[in-house]
Design a protein around this motif. Structure first.
Motif, PDB file in Angstrom:
ATOM      1  N   SER A  57      -4.217   3.633  45.087  1.00 42.86           N
ATOM      2  CA  SER A  57      -5.184   2.629  44.644  1.00 42.86           C
ATOM      3  C   SER A  57      -5.875   3.089  43.362  1.00 42.86           C
ATOM      4  O   SER A  57      -6.255   2.257  42.546  1.00 42.86           O
ATOM      5  N   MET A  58      -6.009   4.398  43.190  1.00 43.08           N
ATOM      6  CA  MET A  58      -6.538   4.870  41.903  1.00 43.08           C
ATOM      7  C   MET A  58      -5.545   4.565  40.778  1.00 43.08           C
ATOM      8  O   MET A  58      -5.934   4.171  39.677  1.00 43.08           O
ATOM      9  N   ALA A  59      -4.242   4.748  41.070  1.00 44.96           N
ATOM     10  CA  ALA A  59      -3.236   4.470  40.056  1.00 44.96           C
ATOM     11  C   ALA A  59      -3.161   2.977  39.782  1.00 44.96           C
ATOM     12  O   ALA A  59      -2.982   2.552  38.640  1.00 44.96           O
ATOM     13  N   GLU A  60      -3.317   2.178  40.825  1.00 41.96           N
ATOM     14  CA  GLU A  60      -3.197   0.727  40.696  1.00 41.96           C
ATOM     15  C   GLU A  60      -4.345   0.154  39.865  1.00 41.96           C
ATOM     16  O   GLU A  60      -4.157  -0.800  39.125  1.00 41.96           O
ATOM     17  N   THR A  61      -5.532   0.733  39.993  1.00 44.24           N
ATOM     18  CA  THR A  61      -6.672   0.238  39.213  1.00 44.24           C
ATOM     19  C   THR A  61      -6.809   0.979  37.895  1.00 44.24           C
ATOM     20  O   THR A  61      -7.771   0.766  37.177  1.00 44.24           O
ATOM     21  N   GLN A  62      -5.851   1.851  37.570  1.00 37.93           N
ATOM     22  CA  GLN A  62      -5.842   2.594  36.316  1.00 37.93           C
ATOM     23  C   GLN A  62      -7.107   3.379  36.101  1.00 37.93           C
ATOM     24  O   GLN A  62      -7.664   3.405  35.003  1.00 37.93           O
ATOM     25  N   ARG A  63      -7.556   4.037  37.165  1.00 32.27           N
ATOM     26  CA  ARG A  63      -8.687   4.931  37.032  1.00 32.27           C
ATOM     27  C   ARG A  63      -8.157   6.315  36.699  1.00 32.27           C
ATOM     28  O   ARG A  63      -7.012   6.637  37.016  1.00 32.27           O
ATOM     29  N   ALA A  64      -9.006   7.143  36.089  1.00 35.24           N
ATOM     30  CA  ALA A  64      -8.621   8.529  35.892  1.00 35.24           C
ATOM     31  C   ALA A  64      -8.355   9.132  37.266  1.00 35.24           C
ATOM     32  O   ALA A  64      -9.044   8.780  38.220  1.00 35.24           O
ATOM     33  N   PRO A  65      -7.385  10.034  37.443  1.00 31.56           N
ATOM     34  CA  PRO A  65      -6.540  10.670  36.444  1.00 31.56           C
ATOM     35  C   PRO A  65      -5.299   9.853  36.057  1.00 31.56           C
ATOM     36  O   PRO A  65      -4.407  10.407  35.453  1.00 31.56           O
ATOM     37  N   PHE A  66      -5.240   8.583  36.411  1.00 31.94           N
ATOM     38  CA  PHE A  66      -4.043   7.800  36.116  1.00 31.94           C
ATOM     39  C   PHE A  66      -4.303   6.778  35.015  1.00 31.94           C
ATOM     40  O   PHE A  66      -3.639   5.751  34.977  1.00 31.94           O
ATOM     41  N   ASP A  67      -5.290   7.009  34.149  1.00 33.68           N
ATOM     42  CA  ASP A  67      -5.635   5.986  33.163  1.00 33.68           C
ATOM     43  C   ASP A  67      -4.787   6.128  31.904  1.00 33.68           C
ATOM     44  O   ASP A  67      -5.305   6.084  30.790  1.00 33.68           O
ATOM     45  N   LEU A  68      -3.471   6.277  32.113  1.00 30.50           N
ATOM     46  CA  LEU A  68      -2.554   6.430  30.979  1.00 30.50           C
ATOM     47  C   LEU A  68      -2.569   5.221  30.064  1.00 30.50           C
ATOM     48  O   LEU A  68      -2.313   5.329  28.881  1.00 30.50           O
ATOM     49  N   ALA A  69      -2.872   4.046  30.629  1.00 35.58           N
ATOM     50  CA  ALA A  69      -2.812   2.828  29.834  1.00 35.58           C
ATOM     51  C   ALA A  69      -3.927   2.770  28.813  1.00 35.58           C
ATOM     52  O   ALA A  69      -3.841   2.047  27.835  1.00 35.58           O
ATOM     53  N   GLU A  70      -5.011   3.496  29.047  1.00 38.00           N
ATOM     54  CA  GLU A  70      -6.088   3.478  28.048  1.00 38.00           C
ATOM     55  C   GLU A  70      -6.474   4.894  27.645  1.00 38.00           C
ATOM     56  O   GLU A  70      -7.629   5.185  27.398  1.00 38.00           O
ATOM     57  N   ALA A  71      -5.431   5.751  27.634  1.00 35.19           N
ATOM     58  CA  ALA A  71      -5.678   7.147  27.290  1.00 35.19           C
ATOM     59  C   ALA A  71      -6.204   7.226  25.872  1.00 35.19           C
ATOM     60  O   ALA A  71      -5.481   6.999  24.914  1.00 35.19           O
ATOM     61  N   GLU A  72      -7.503   7.535  25.727  1.00 41.80           N
ATOM     62  CA  GLU A  72      -8.131   7.416  24.410  1.00 41.80           C
ATOM     63  C   GLU A  72      -7.626   8.470  23.430  1.00 41.80           C
ATOM     64  O   GLU A  72      -7.723   8.288  22.233  1.00 41.80           O
ATOM     65  N   SER A  73      -7.031   9.571  23.949  1.00 40.17           N
ATOM     66  CA  SER A  73      -6.549  10.584  23.017  1.00 40.17           C
ATOM     67  C   SER A  73      -5.220  10.180  22.385  1.00 40.17           C
ATOM     68  O   SER A  73      -4.817  10.742  21.385  1.00 40.17           O
ATOM     69  N   GLU A  74      -4.538   9.196  22.996  1.00 40.06           N
ATOM     70  CA  GLU A  74      -3.235   8.800  22.449  1.00 40.06           C
ATOM     71  C   GLU A  74      -3.236   7.359  21.941  1.00 40.06           C
ATOM     72  O   GLU A  74      -2.618   7.055  20.950  1.00 40.06           O
ATOM     73  N   LEU A  75      -3.920   6.463  22.649  1.00 42.54           N
ATOM     74  CA  LEU A  75      -3.750   5.028  22.390  1.00 42.54           C
ATOM     75  C   LEU A  75      -5.054   4.320  22.023  1.00 42.54           C
ATOM     76  O   LEU A  75      -5.203   3.138  22.302  1.00 42.54           O
ATOM     77  N   VAL A  76      -6.017   5.018  21.433  1.00 38.76           N
ATOM     78  CA  VAL A  76      -7.320   4.443  21.108  1.00 38.76           C
ATOM     79  C   VAL A  76      -7.984   3.941  22.383  1.00 38.76           C
ATOM     80  O   VAL A  76      -8.567   4.721  23.124  1.00 38.76           O
ATOM     81  N   ALA A  77      -7.876   2.641  22.696  1.00 37.66           N
ATOM     82  CA  ALA A  77      -8.404   2.161  23.967  1.00 37.66           C
ATOM     83  C   ALA A  77      -7.329   1.392  24.706  1.00 37.66           C
ATOM     84  O   ALA A  77      -7.620   0.532  25.535  1.00 37.66           O
ATOM     85  N   GLY A  78      -6.058   1.642  24.380  1.00 36.11           N
ATOM     86  CA  GLY A  78      -4.981   0.954  25.077  1.00 36.11           C
ATOM     87  C   GLY A  78      -4.996  -0.527  24.811  1.00 36.11           C
ATOM     88  O   GLY A  78      -5.264  -0.967  23.693  1.00 36.11           O
ATOM     89  N   TYR A  79      -4.741  -1.313  25.860  1.00 35.20           N
ATOM     90  CA  TYR A  79      -4.597  -2.763  25.676  1.00 35.20           C
ATOM     91  C   TYR A  79      -5.892  -3.427  25.247  1.00 35.20           C
ATOM     92  O   TYR A  79      -5.900  -4.572  24.835  1.00 35.20           O
ATOM     93  N   GLN A  80      -7.043  -2.716  25.356  1.00 28.39           N
ATOM     94  CA  GLN A  80      -8.317  -3.339  24.972  1.00 28.39           C
ATOM     95  C   GLN A  80      -8.656  -3.096  23.509  1.00 28.39           C
ATOM     96  O   GLN A  80      -9.703  -3.547  23.051  1.00 28.39           O
ATOM     97  N   THR A  81      -7.773  -2.400  22.793  1.00 27.44           N
ATOM     98  CA  THR A  81      -8.125  -1.958  21.450  1.00 27.44           C
ATOM     99  C   THR A  81      -8.612  -3.097  20.560  1.00 27.44           C
ATOM    100  O   THR A  81      -9.616  -2.976  19.873  1.00 27.44           O
ATOM    101  N   GLU A  82      -7.895  -4.224  20.590  1.00 32.62           N
ATOM    102  CA  GLU A  82      -8.219  -5.303  19.656  1.00 32.62           C
ATOM    103  C   GLU A  82      -9.312  -6.235  20.170  1.00 32.62           C
ATOM    104  O   GLU A  82      -9.646  -7.212  19.522  1.00 32.62           O
ATOM    105  N   TYR A  83      -9.842  -5.948  21.349  1.00 37.01           N
ATOM    106  CA  TYR A  83     -10.798  -6.884  21.935  1.00 37.01           C
ATOM    107  C   TYR A  83     -12.226  -6.518  21.593  1.00 37.01           C
ATOM    108  O   TYR A  83     -12.562  -5.343  21.427  1.00 37.01           O
ATOM    109  N   SER A  84     -13.055  -7.549  21.498  1.00 39.42           N
ATOM    110  CA  SER A  84     -14.472  -7.310  21.248  1.00 39.42           C
ATOM    111  C   SER A  84     -15.266  -8.317  22.066  1.00 39.42           C
ATOM    112  O   SER A  84     -14.697  -9.215  22.688  1.00 39.42           O
TER     113      SER A  84
END
Lengths: 348, 203
Positions: free
Chosen positions: A215-242
């Motif tokens: 369930s941690m992986a499913e909700t993309q919480r750390a330690p599984f937050d690869l989708a918004e890993a700020e060291s690699e992908l800025v903010a992931g899929y939220q990058t362009e959103y404001s």
């Protein structure tokens, strides 16, 4: 409530209005809970890092989330010129909506749920499998590289962990003999001597561990937050959103986290039942027990987030496919085998 | 009244999104319209009282199949102009297929409404108080058990076939050695040294 409205309205309209009021009664406190739980998350994280956390806005910084909300509300919504406009705006709405609709089947007290359907658990699974679309669409419609990488990562991750979550849910369903969430909770009552909860069952306890991590992986919480890993992908899929679009992602994410905590409590630790089957404990309303369990699991989520370093992507996939999938499949066989052995010929 | 309203809403959306699946120019939009069609078909299933099938439709088709579809379509670099140029060339074949399908549907409905060959051998309708998960479960795991197992075997064969066809052993990649990584301890990686002044270190 329907019966009160039928006094002066035809049944169809009475049902309609009563249901809308019920939805608001669930959704509005949920939004408040999300605001407070974001504050709690930041405070717990800060405490574990020996920081103070939010402490300026309001007493103890309690109003921090509302200040943040007001801030994003007043911001300008920026849509990148090369983005796919319709889908770009649709994505956060999907994330947010899907995070809310699952609450329709959660039992808050004995017999109290917005919709007490007999396929409750399947509904939860269906709705949570929709959650991935918000992320994929956000990543794709942004028409930008980092969000796109993030969308692909998120899609693969969520689909992978849904498989083991499905098997975990199957073993719970096998044990309780029903898909109805209220029925699953009632089935845990005093089933294990004086203890309420499938988590006390040695055959289902390992499944709960798998479920908690999945369930941690499913909700993309750390330690599984690869989708918004700020060291690699800025903010992931939220990058362009404001602005509010970004806020909807945030709200949806935390609503999903609370939902996963609720499912942990409901499926494995007795939901609205007190943990021990002892009459005086039933004096406390069931909803208080449920909230206490939700908060406990949320603390576990924050604790993990504050202390465990982020996984590498191949480790994430290995955990999902090579460890959790065989383990949960094996336990489905084990649980069904045990049930066949002990309950052959006994009506469920 | 609400049922009728919901039925027409779902039905219209299914038809519209089905049409838009074919008509939209962007393949990603096509997949999204397809997903909307699946979703509303699930709504129709709920109205028909088949809530189990509806949930399965959403979980399997919307949650898994369409995600993979979307995944593939998003990654493909498709030349739309080239894709469109073939439309007129294949129009005759498509039309013939469409006519054949319509004819089959009409024949099937005609035969069904004329009374089947052995209607008595059909399963008795489910009692309305039995939830349809139980009803399907009873039928599937008692009466049709071997067919069900057979279907499982077919899927297994298909899965193994797909793996065999696509798996290739590559010698030029260095895979992660996970047990090696897990067994590594800090004392294997670091050493405490006490070098004398001006001597440097031998590693």
């Amino acid at each position: 409530m329907t019966s009160w409205f039928t006094g002066f309205l035809p049944y169809g309209w009475a049902w309609f209005i009563a249901t809308i009021i019920d939805i608001l009664v669930i959704a509005l406190p949920l939004m408040l809970a999300v605001a407070m739980i974001i504050y709690a998350d930041r405070k717990i994280w800060a405490a574990m890092a020996l920081r103070r956390g939010p402490n300026v806005v309001g007493p103890f910084g309690l109003m921090q989330s509302f200040a943040d909300g007001l801030k994003v509300f007043l911001q300008e919504t920026i849509i990148p010129s090369s983005a796919n406009k319709g889908l770009f705006l649709l994505a956060p709405i999907i994330t947010f909506t899907v995070a809310l609709i699952v609450w329709a089947v959660v039992p808050f007290q004995a017999g109290v749920a917005l919709s007490n359907i007999n396929v409750g658990l399947l509904y939860v699974l269906a709705a949570s499998s929709l959650g991935v679309y918000g992320v994929i669409l956000a990543g794709w419609s942004s028409n930008s590289k980092y969000p796109f990488y993030s969308a692909i990562r998120a899609a693969a991750q969520m689909v992978s962990y849904e498989v083991s979550i499905g098997f975990v849910l199957i073993s719970v369903v096998l044990w309780s003999g029903t898909f109805n969430l209220g029925g699953i909770v009632e089935g845990q009552k005093a089933y294990y001597g004086f203890l309420n909860g499938h988590g006390f069952n040695p055959l289902l306890f390992p499944m709960w561990v798998v479920f908690l991590i999945s369930s941690m992986a499913e909700t993309q919480r750390a330690p599984f937050d690869l989708a918004e890993a700020e060291s690699e992908l800025v903010a992931g899929y939220q990058t362009e959103y404001s602005s509010m679009a970004f806020a909807l992602f945030w709200l949806g994410e935390y609503a999903n986290v609370i939902l996963m905590c609720t499912l942990n409590a409901t499926l494995f630790w007795g939901g609205y039942l007190p943990p021990i089957d002892w009459a005086p404990l039933y004096m406390v309303p069931g909803i208080i027990w449920l909230f206490a369990k939700i908060l406990f699991f949320f603390f576990v989520f924050s604790w993990v987030r504050a202390t465990v370093p982020r996984y590498r992507y191949d480790q994430l996939m290995r955990l999902g496919w090579k460890i959790f999938l065989p383990l949960s499949l094996f336990f489905v066989f084990l649980v069904s085998g045990f049930l066949m052995w002990t309950r052959v010929g006994v009506p469920a | 009244m609400i049922q009728a309203l919901a039925f027409y809403l779902f039905a219209i959306v299914v038809c519209l999104s089905g049409a838009l699946t074919i008509l939209s120019r962007n393949p990603v939009h096509s997949v999204l319209w397809l997903i909307l069609a699946f979703f509303n078909a699930a709504g129709l299933m709920v109205l028909a009282g088949a809530e189990f099938i509806a949930m399965l439709l959403v979980i399997v088709y919307v949650g898994a199949v369409a995600v993979l579809f979307l995944f593939v379509v998003m990654m493909l670099d498709i030349d739309f102009a080239e894709l469109r140029s073939g439309v007129m060339k294949y129009a005759a074949v498509g039309l013939a297929l469409a006519i054949a399908l319509v004819a089959e549907i009409i024949i099937a409905i005609g035969a069904w409404s004329a009374g089947g060959l052995e209607m008595s051998r059909r399963a008795a309708p489910i009692a309305s108080d039995v939830p349809n998960i139980e009803a399907i479960g009873r039928l599937l795991y008692t009466r049709y058990l071997f067919i069900f197992e057979g279907a499982g075997l077919v899927l297994l064969v298909a899965m193994i076939g797909a793996i065999v066809l696509t798996y290739r052993q590559r010698s030029d990649v260095r895979p992660q050695n996970v047990s090696h990584q897990i067994n590594r301890r800090s004392k294997d990686a670091t050493r405490n040294m006490n070098p004398g002044v001006g001597e440097g270190m031998q590693l």
